[in-house]
Design an enzyme around this catalytic site. Structure first.
Site, mmCIF file in Angstrom:
data_model
loop_
_atom_site.group_PDB
_atom_site.id
_atom_site.type_symbol
_atom_site.label_atom_id
_atom_site.label_comp_id
_atom_site.label_asym_id
_atom_site.label_seq_id
_atom_site.Cartn_x
_atom_site.Cartn_y
_atom_site.Cartn_z
ATOM 1 N N SER A 86 42.266 -18.799 14.789
ATOM 2 C CA SER A 86 41.568 -18.220 15.942
ATOM 3 C C SER A 86 42.274 -16.898 16.231
ATOM 4 O O SER A 86 43.459 -16.730 15.899
ATOM 5 C CB SER A 86 41.708 -19.158 17.147
ATOM 6 N N ASN A 113 68.198 26.370 23.789
ATOM 7 C CA ASN A 113 68.131 25.218 24.690
ATOM 8 C C ASN A 113 68.444 23.904 23.973
ATOM 9 O O ASN A 113 68.283 23.812 22.750
ATOM 10 C CB ASN A 113 66.738 25.144 25.321
ATOM 11 N N SER A 126 63.550 30.367 24.226
ATOM 12 C CA SER A 126 62.675 30.977 25.217
ATOM 13 C C SER A 126 61.725 31.972 24.584
ATOM 14 O O SER A 126 62.104 32.714 23.674
ATOM 15 C CB SER A 126 63.544 31.694 26.261
ATOM 16 N N SER A 127 60.498 31.996 25.107
ATOM 17 C CA SER A 127 59.529 32.986 24.628
ATOM 18 C C SER A 127 59.735 34.325 25.336
ATOM 19 O O SER A 127 59.195 35.339 24.920
ATOM 20 C CB SER A 127 58.106 32.485 24.898
ATOM 21 N N ASN A 174 34.142 -15.313 9.144
ATOM 22 C CA ASN A 174 34.625 -16.424 9.985
ATOM 23 C C ASN A 174 34.942 -17.664 9.156
ATOM 24 O O ASN A 174 36.007 -18.255 9.291
ATOM 25 C CB ASN A 174 33.575 -16.799 11.046
ATOM 26 N N ASP A 175 33.974 -18.059 8.294
ATOM 27 C CA ASP A 175 34.124 -19.335 7.595
ATOM 28 C C ASP A 175 35.244 -19.318 6.558
ATOM 29 O O ASP A 175 35.870 -20.353 6.306
ATOM 30 C CB ASP A 175 32.807 -19.714 6.886
ATOM 31 N N GLU A 193 66.298 16.951 25.088
ATOM 32 C CA GLU A 193 65.100 16.962 25.940
ATOM 33 C C GLU A 193 64.012 16.057 25.358
ATOM 34 O O GLU A 193 63.350 15.293 26.080
ATOM 35 C CB GLU A 193 64.570 18.387 26.115
ATOM 36 N N LYS A 216 68.268 33.110 24.142
ATOM 37 C CA LYS A 216 68.530 31.849 24.839
ATOM 38 C C LYS A 216 68.264 30.681 23.888
ATOM 39 O O LYS A 216 67.270 30.660 23.172
ATOM 40 C CB LYS A 216 67.604 31.756 26.060
ATOM 41 N N HIS A 262 80.679 10.875 40.531
ATOM 42 C CA HIS A 262 79.824 11.471 41.586
ATOM 43 C C HIS A 262 79.534 12.943 41.276
ATOM 44 O O HIS A 262 79.308 13.733 42.190
ATOM 45 C CB HIS A 262 80.468 11.377 42.971
HETATM 46 O O1 LMR Z 1 38.535 -15.075 19.126
HETATM 47 C C1 LMR Z 1 38.921 -16.221 19.243
HETATM 48 O O2 LMR Z 1 39.272 -16.878 18.252
HETATM 49 C C2 LMR Z 1 38.995 -16.892 20.611
HETATM 50 C C3 LMR Z 1 38.728 -16.002 21.767
HETATM 51 O O3 LMR Z 1 39.791 -15.150 22.033
HETATM 52 C C4 LMR Z 1 38.505 -16.818 23.009
HETATM 53 O O4 LMR Z 1 39.393 -17.586 23.430
HETATM 54 O O5 LMR Z 1 37.435 -16.697 23.611
#
Ligand code: LMR
Length: 466
Positions: free
Chosen positions: A138, A325, A317-318, A130-131, A330, A323, A187
């Protein structure tokens, strides 16, 4: 996870999780694997690549803007490049039917890249999913951006060239069959003549227009919500981040990507995906019409229309010996049905956005990218394994054209519609040609037209170029 499997313990903000020992993913991915055993379908390859390209670009820009340290950024970039290249695809185990924002797949990407990046750094120098990997981002801007990137790449690099290839094959046949005259049908009934070349020219134009339609949608498909972060405002993102990351992804992918003109539209709605899917559905509809015409025209060989021959590709065809196709048309029809169904899913999902986010993103990605892939493959197969090898049954096609009661149409101007209708009905009832009936009915003697005018009017090839 399986009790017998070797595991290690990982942590996230909710606590400890057992993760398979070999896995590059971490706790949040593992929770998602256990929470969503739904379809067994994972993100498409192009989608994983797009996510990784964003992570690489974001790391570079984050370092330039002082958000993360240079060594961590370089490790993330290098790891993300490997992920983008496909080396770690088996470490993306999360099901498509997961959290609607794609957070599980975004975290899967963050975790795999964090692990690979940490392995590149000295002992004790960690990369956090995450960091560091997700810094300034996001799921809500990254995941939809990744769909738009993957779809823009697939449409421009796979589908449009495949459609151009099919259109060119149809145009070659149009030229080859320029003088093959056949009965038109409206038609499903006998109508005035056309050439087989005109019909194939029409098919080619359908496909060319499909390309035009896709190109028309591209500017909006290529707009990315990146930089909007959670709700479109760009919270936790440094100034300049969005434009710089998009420029970097555009450079790395060679795609004409741009920043969303309105980050709230870009985050709250997925209309450009719905629009593109609609264009794909139109291509599917075009292919359906073409494949069906080819099946009808090649039907027989004895009891059908048999105006053209498709290449023999495999025993049909089997049980019925000999034949053969129309197997590729298809398959194309089934692709078109699937794409139409996918489009319905994309439309329903697209309509499901609330306020600042659409939460049906992974299913939109799956359906849209599958449609592009199926249409591209089907178009190439149709061109190479069917259209290129089509031959015309010239005599039979002309016979039908000449025996169609509708060839009486050019006589309207000499004897009028109602007399011409009588001639058409008489020719059918008495199994005579239109010419025979006209000659036997006294129109020439009465001075309505000359024999030369009659022959000119009944020239079926002339009727195709009035
Ligand atoms: O995962 C995120 O960054 C946000 C998440 O989708 C949310 O809006 O709850």
């Amino acid at each position: 996870m399986n009790e017998a499997e070797d595991y290690r313990i990982e942590h996230d903000s909710m606590g400890e999780v057992r993760v398979p020992a070999h896995a590059k993913w971490r706790a949040q991915t593992q929770r998602a694997v256990e929470n969503f055993p739904v379809s067994g379908q994972r993100l498409e390859r192009a989608h994983i690549e797009a996510l990784a390209r964003i992570k690489a670009a974001a790391a570079k820009v984050n370092a330039e803007l002082g958000v993360i340290e240079k060594d961590r950024a370089e490790a993330i970039e290098s790891a993300a490049e490997e992920v983008a290249g496909g080396r770690w695809d088996e470490h993306f185990p999360v099901d498509v039917f997961q959290t609607g924002s794609g957070t599980s797949s975004n975290m899967n990407t963050n975790e795999v890249i964090a692990t690979l990046a940490t392995e590149r750094l000295p002992e004790g120098r960690e990369v956090h999913p995450n960091d560091h990997v997700n810094a300034s981002q996001s799921s809500n801007d990254v995941f939809p951006s990744s769909i738009h990137i993957a779809a823009t790449g697939a449409v421009t690099r796979d589908l449009i060239p495949a459609l151009d290839h099919l259109a060119a094959a149809l145009e070659r046949k149009s030229a080859e069959f320029a003088t093959v005259v056949k009965s038109g049908r409206t038609h499903l009934m006998d109508a005035t003549p056309v050439t087989l070349g005109q019909e194939f020219g029409g098919y080619a134009a359908q496909i060319r227009y499909g390309v035009e339609r896709l190109r028309a949608a591209l500017p909006r498909l290529a707009e990315l919500p990146l930089g909007g972060t959670a709700v479109g405002t760009g919270i936790n993102t440094p100034a300049g981040f969005s434009a710089a990351v998009i420029a970097e992804v555009a450079r790395a992918t060679g795609l004409p990507l741009t920043e969303a003109r309105d980050h709230f539209e870009a985050q709250g709605a997925r209309d450009a995906l719905v629009e593109t899917s609609g264009q794909l559905r139109t291509v599917a509809v075009s292919l359906t019409k073409i494949a069906n015409d080819l099946r009808w025209m090649s039907s027989g060989p004895r009891t059908g229309l048999a105006e053209i021959n498709l290449p023999d590709l495999q025993p049909g065809s089997s049980i019925m010996p000999g034949k053969v196709n129309p197997v590729i048309p298809e398959a194309v029809l089934m692709v078109a049905a699937q794409v139409t169904g996918n489009d319905t899913t994309v439309a329903v999902a697209g309509a499901a956005g609330n306020f600042e986010l659409n939460v049906m993103l992974p299913v939109m990605a799956k359906n849209l990218l599958e449609s592009v892939r199926l249409l591209a493959n089907a178009s190439r197969l149709l061109a190479d394994r069917t259209v290129d090898g089509i031959t015309a049954n010239v005599e039979r096609a002309r016979e039908y054209a000449e025996s169609s009661p509708s060839v009486v149409t050019p006589l309207n101007k000499y004897i009028g519609y109602e007399e011409a209708a009588k001639v058409a009905k008489k020719s059918l009832a008495e199994r005579k040609t239109i010419r025979e009936v006209v000659l036997a009915s006294g129109y020439v003697e009465r001075g309505d037209l000359t024999v030369e005018q009659l022959d000119e009017a009944l020239d079926v090839l002339r009727m195709t170029r009035p």
